[in-house]
Design an enzyme around this catalytic site. Sequence first.
Site, PDB file in Angstrom:
ATOM      1  NE  ARG A 109      -0.285  -0.439   4.958  1.00  0.00           N
ATOM      2  CZ  ARG A 109      -0.781  -0.378   6.177  1.00  0.00           C
ATOM      3  NH1 ARG A 109      -2.052  -0.123   6.359  1.00  0.00           N
ATOM      4  NH2 ARG A 109      -0.016  -0.582   7.234  1.00  0.00           N
ATOM      5  CD  GLU A 148       0.112   4.766   9.767  1.00  0.00           C
ATOM      6  OE1 GLU A 148       0.669   3.895   9.075  1.00  0.00           O
ATOM      7  OE2 GLU A 148      -0.002   4.694  10.996  1.00  0.00           O
ATOM      8  CB  CYS A 155       8.389   8.682 -11.575  1.00  0.00           C
ATOM      9  SG  CYS A 155       7.253  10.068 -11.401  1.00  0.00           S
ATOM     10  CD  GLU A 303      -4.160   3.349  12.393  1.00  0.00           C
ATOM     11  OE1 GLU A 303      -3.251   2.543  12.668  1.00  0.00           O
ATOM     12  OE2 GLU A 303      -4.380   3.741  11.243  1.00  0.00           O
ATOM     13  CD1 TRP A 311       2.064  -3.275  12.859  1.00  0.00           C
ATOM     14  CD2 TRP A 311       4.014  -2.392  13.530  1.00  0.00           C
ATOM     15  NE1 TRP A 311       1.787  -2.071  13.480  1.00  0.00           N
ATOM     16  CE2 TRP A 311       2.965  -1.500  13.895  1.00  0.00           C
ATOM     17  CE3 TRP A 311       5.322  -2.048  13.848  1.00  0.00           C
ATOM     18  CZ2 TRP A 311       3.205  -0.296  14.560  1.00  0.00           C
ATOM     19  CZ3 TRP A 311       5.554  -0.849  14.511  1.00  0.00           C
ATOM     20  CH2 TRP A 311       4.502   0.006  14.855  1.00  0.00           C
ATOM     21  CD  GLU A 351      -2.479  -4.353   9.214  1.00  0.00           C
ATOM     22  OE1 GLU A 351      -3.670  -4.093   8.978  1.00  0.00           O
ATOM     23  OE2 GLU A 351      -1.582  -3.492   9.219  1.00  0.00           O
ATOM     24  CG  PHE A 353      -1.756 -13.765  13.767  1.00  0.00           C
ATOM     25  CD1 PHE A 353      -2.799 -14.545  14.260  1.00  0.00           C
ATOM     26  CD2 PHE A 353      -0.952 -14.288  12.758  1.00  0.00           C
ATOM     27  CE1 PHE A 353      -3.033 -15.826  13.769  1.00  0.00           C
ATOM     28  CE2 PHE A 353      -1.178 -15.563  12.266  1.00  0.00           C
ATOM     29  CZ  PHE A 353      -2.230 -16.335  12.763  1.00  0.00           C
TER      30      PHE A 353
HETATM   31  C1  GLA Z   1      -0.864   1.507  10.765  1.00  0.00           C
HETATM   32  C2  GLA Z   1      -1.941   1.638   9.710  1.00  0.00           C
HETATM   33  C3  GLA Z   1      -3.094   0.701   9.905  1.00  0.00           C
HETATM   34  C4  GLA Z   1      -2.626  -0.640  10.374  1.00  0.00           C
HETATM   35  C5  GLA Z   1      -1.841  -0.462  11.634  1.00  0.00           C
HETATM   36  C6  GLA Z   1      -1.416  -1.743  12.283  1.00  0.00           C
HETATM   37  O1  GLA Z   1      -0.918   2.422  11.764  1.00  0.00           O
HETATM   38  O2  GLA Z   1      -2.418   2.929   9.574  1.00  0.00           O
HETATM   39  O3  GLA Z   1      -3.774   0.589   8.685  1.00  0.00           O
HETATM   40  O4  GLA Z   1      -1.849  -1.234   9.386  1.00  0.00           O
HETATM   41  O5  GLA Z   1      -0.690   0.258  11.336  1.00  0.00           O
HETATM   42  O6  GLA Z   1      -0.736  -1.498  13.472  1.00  0.00           O
HETATM   43 ZN    ZN Z   2       6.469  10.162  -9.215  1.00  0.00          ZN
END
Ligand code: GLA
Ligand code: ZN
Length: 669
Positions: A109, A148, A155, A303, A311, A351, A353
Amino acid sequence: MEKRILYGGDYNPEQWLDAPDILEKDIQYMKEAGINTVTLGIFSWSALEPQEGEYQLQWMEEQINRLYENGISVIMSTPSGARPKWMADKYPEVLRVNPDRQRILFGGRHNHCYTSPVYREKVRKINTLLAEKFASHPAVILWHISNEYGGECHCPLCQKAFQDWLAERYGDIEKLNKSWWTAFWSHTYRSFEEIESPSPRGESELHGLTLDWKRFVTERTADFLEEEIKALRAGGAKQPTTINLMYDFPFLDYDRLSKSVDIVSWDSYPVWHKREDIETALDNGMQHDYMRCLKKKPFLLMESCPSATNWHKISKLKRPGVLAAAGIQAVAHGSESVLYFQIRQSRGSSEKFHGAVIDHSGRDDTRVFKEASALGQGLAGLGEIVGSQVKSEVAMVYDTQNRWAMEGAMGPRNEDLHYHEAAMKTYKALRKKGLNVDVISETSSLEEYRLVVAPMLYMFHDGFEEKIRGFVEKGGCFVLTYWSGIVDEEDRCFLGGTPYGVMDVFGMRRTETDSLYTGEVNELCPAAGSFLSKTYECRNLCDLITVEEGKALMSYGKEFYQGTPAVVENKYGEGLAYYVGADAEQGFYDDFYAHLMKQLNITSLVAGIVPEGVEVSARSGDGADYVFVQNFRNAATDIRCMKLEGQILYGRNMEELLPYESLVVKAGK
Ligand code: GLA
Ligand code: ZN
């Protein structure tokens, strides 16, 4: 509308559209847990536009309606954080090019080009459509732009945008050459068209280029963000906007980016139980304060994880009580929400877990669900806090552009300069004394403060020296540390001595800086007549100092510069200036700031003493102050020494806190 702290988090119904029973249950569970807000649509693009131009918004509408009917508000996201496969296949230009000039494949992403006209157009269309469809829905309270933001693209489109940005910034190429000092190694440019972004295969050691590239990446991101918002406004969106920021994120200048939105929010994922929990709490607290000070007003915790963050290197469970402690801590530092990632745990992919309010068992009698419900109930009693402010007489400068310049500089310690740790030592010393602390950037005004500390302020933004001077002249107390005032905004060393422009304010001059090997230690010894009486260890960096009008408070205990000044005090104008020449141990800062507090008559938020392992914060409302006391020890703690008074809004009593327990006391003004 009745004041309430937003409670809930990211919710991804698009993963469960074929399981209506689960979606039904989710609503029931949310109500049970006191959840009043969810964030929808963050990664929903392929469900909203499965084929190019073929939009399917019906399912989203049904979700929003159902949430609304059940009293749950919606934070509506734009989906630009992850694009659908069809788009990457048909228009490869939407994918990023890495610094090696290689276009990356579809996947992950956040890997889109911020310049690509195709990507911008696709985002514009879907954002406007989402606004047209949902902006007038009474459930929608806030727009969450993308997710985020981060990363960069090299490019050809971005290269061109970079050249244009430089042309605008410098006007003519000669000025750029001088600013970047390109005569060094024969790197002189003849035109803006010749300039390329930094690359490990090419130019990577021209510090002015690297610094401007980082600035450009922030500007490009801000420009993209502003277009996203424009598209929402064109679709009729009137609600405020936010972006979710990240912990100590070094790749974007949040000070700049946050200017483009109405509300700052951030995602907090501390690693608990690896060291003393109070250390983790203080570290997280500094981030809360940094986020709050970006706009100097309440922020949102967008969040956080209800249990294990998958992670992290080791995904440890939060001990019982820590879920509530972390949520209350955000509110204590100025948040008006406690939101989780995520409400329902996903079933597959990366994600699966990651902790969630509702886990794979689908039950409401899990430990985590019960703790989340208890906090939901507790927060319901804190609604009156919404709108109150965190006020502080003390600020610490922690500046991203300074960090870029200093860490990219090839200077005294390329292994690690320990900027974050240096800032933490100051922050901790002040917080342990029971003070609210603002964490500000160089662009902030200093006017409202009595004490300002700037650890390792290597780069002075244009005119910062005058800000210091004016502040001290008018009676402020400024503490500057080693390795400060060395370069200008283009990372060119100041000529004529440092700290640049304020040597007379601090009554001293830095002549050289010694770098210590990791593990090597020097000492700071008290000078005769100093208010400090102990000897402290120092490490990493030691400035060699010539004292002019100032008074030496400490001198070095070892090395060829033994006996020379290390800490200097100077009276200037109506105020006081201190220069701390070396990376001292925590104890030095604890004692040093204890003295300054007394000297400046800066008082703690509580009448008594803050016990070890306890964090105290306060918010000021119209008619009342709200004092937050939190035990971050895994042991019961006697808090009678704090001498609290007032009405308990959250918690049990003013005598003792159980492990990770919190207390919120309302005190009259
Ligand atoms: C980030 C992302 C979320 C998710 C969390 C998991 O903060 O914004 O979409 O992936 O991490 O901790
Ligand atoms: Zn670019």
